[in-house]
Design a protein around this motif. Structure first.
Motif, mmCIF file in Angstrom:
data_model
loop_
_atom_site.group_PDB
_atom_site.id
_atom_site.type_symbol
_atom_site.label_atom_id
_atom_site.label_comp_id
_atom_site.label_asym_id
_atom_site.label_seq_id
_atom_site.Cartn_x
_atom_site.Cartn_y
_atom_site.Cartn_z
ATOM 1 N N GLN A 55 41.156 36.849 42.742
ATOM 2 C CA GLN A 55 41.849 36.891 44.035
ATOM 3 C C GLN A 55 41.171 35.971 45.049
ATOM 4 O O GLN A 55 41.830 35.324 45.860
ATOM 5 N N ALA A 56 39.841 35.894 44.991
ATOM 6 C CA ALA A 56 39.109 35.032 45.912
ATOM 7 C C ALA A 56 39.398 33.558 45.627
ATOM 8 O O ALA A 56 39.610 32.766 46.551
ATOM 9 N N VAL A 66 31.854 32.018 44.438
ATOM 10 C CA VAL A 66 32.023 33.413 44.032
ATOM 11 C C VAL A 66 30.657 33.956 43.612
ATOM 12 O O VAL A 66 29.841 33.242 43.027
ATOM 13 N N ASP A 95 36.821 40.973 41.526
ATOM 14 C CA ASP A 95 37.930 40.376 42.282
ATOM 15 C C ASP A 95 37.789 38.869 42.463
ATOM 16 O O ASP A 95 38.347 38.297 43.386
ATOM 17 N N ALA A 109 38.463 30.470 48.000
ATOM 18 C CA ALA A 109 37.001 30.572 48.066
ATOM 19 C C ALA A 109 36.345 29.384 47.373
ATOM 20 O O ALA A 109 36.814 28.917 46.332
ATOM 21 N N ALA A 140 34.723 42.320 50.112
ATOM 22 C CA ALA A 140 35.986 43.055 50.219
ATOM 23 C C ALA A 140 35.705 44.457 50.776
ATOM 24 O O ALA A 140 34.904 45.196 50.204
ATOM 25 N N PHE A 187 40.923 38.258 51.592
ATOM 26 C CA PHE A 187 40.441 36.894 51.363
ATOM 27 C C PHE A 187 41.304 35.860 52.095
ATOM 28 O O PHE A 187 40.792 34.835 52.556
ATOM 29 N N ALA A 191 33.245 34.362 48.707
ATOM 30 C CA ALA A 191 34.022 35.607 48.588
ATOM 31 C C ALA A 191 34.294 35.870 47.118
ATOM 32 O O ALA A 191 34.346 34.948 46.304
ATOM 33 N N GLY A 192 34.479 37.116 46.784
ATOM 34 C CA GLY A 192 34.804 37.456 45.406
ATOM 35 C C GLY A 192 33.570 37.790 44.598
ATOM 36 O O GLY A 192 32.544 37.116 44.679
ATOM 37 N N GLU A 241 42.463 43.235 48.465
ATOM 38 C CA GLU A 241 41.577 42.071 48.353
ATOM 39 C C GLU A 241 42.284 40.751 48.644
ATOM 40 O O GLU A 241 41.739 39.915 49.388
#
Length: 239
Positions: free
Chosen positions: A216-217, A225, A213, A222, A172, A186, A208-209, A182
């Motif tokens: 949100q990912a 993580v 966060d 995603a 992010a 994503f 991602a993430g 964020e």
């Protein structure tokens, strides 16, 4: 050691609850999201405990720390991910232990990784690191290629001997149009993943993430993580 094991077990349980809740909220199955524990700055003993607690994916961002740690844990059933900016003079070492390099962001690095993977007789998974703080074809402050450079770099990885194009990764951004946004960042990464999979259908990994966060990912889609602090804690002096 018993106290540390209990601490890590409790932290892992909390992270697991967060991922499970995020999957439920997003209408996704829990098994669609893989946890990678970022073990940078922490000793091999912690990695060994985590493995005993069921962790199968760990990540490092500095070769000088990762190489001896991976060597000390070579008997464990772990997949090692390299997530830091990677200089070409460290490639031979990294290819020796990493299963996936998540920070591929330039053609010169692809060439070096390919050469060493072939030399070592290995197939190395690669993620294109996307810099959402960069111009379309530029470079990000913390590495990565701008969105406009993803397709060309993806083709380069996919055609390189010894390398396997697995998908995309992002961090992010702290600056630029996605700073502090964020969910939007994503979602943009997922759009780029969709574009990449049109040409390379197997490149379906989206990393991602992090600790702050991950929800949100997961909501954006995603598949992986990367969580460090929420599992291992904050080391004194590191902020």
């Amino acid at each position: 050691m018993t106290d540390r094991r209990a601490q890590l077990a409790a932290n892992l349980a909390k992270v697991e609850e967060r991922i499970a809740a995020a999957c439920t909220a997003a209408g996704r199955k829990r098994e669609e999201v893989t946890l990678i524990v970022v073990t940078k700055t922490y000793p091999a003993e912690d990695v060994r405990i985590l493995s005993g607690l069921g962790v199968r994916h760990v990540a490092e961002n500095r070769d000088q720390d990762a190489a001896p740690k991976a060597g000390a844990c070579s008997d464990l059933p772990l997949s090692w991910h390299f997530v830091g900016q990677l200089q070409t003079n460290k490639v031979r070492s990294v290819v020796g232990y990493a299963d996936v390099v998540q920070s591929v962001d330039r053609g010169r690095l692809v060439t070096a990784l390919s050469k060493e993977a072939v030399r070592a007789g290995r197939e190395l998974g690669c993620l294109i690191q996307v810099a959402l703080d960069a111009d379309e074809g530029g470079r990000g402050e913390r590495g990565g290629v701008g969105p406009g450079g993803v397709a060309e770099l993806g083709d380069l990885v996919a055609g390189a001997p010894g390398l396997r194009l697995d998908g995309l990764m992002t961090v992010a951004p702290l600056t630029g149009p996605y700073a502090g946004r964020e969910p939007a960042a994503f979602e943009r990464l997922m759009d780029l993943s969709t574009d990449l999979r049109r040409t390379h259908p197997a490149a379906n990994m989206v990393s991602a993430g992090m600790s702050a966060d991950l929800e949100q990912a997961v909501a954006a889609g995603a598949t992986h993580v990367r969580v460090g602090t929420a599992v291992l804690g904050v080391r004194p002096g590191l902020g």
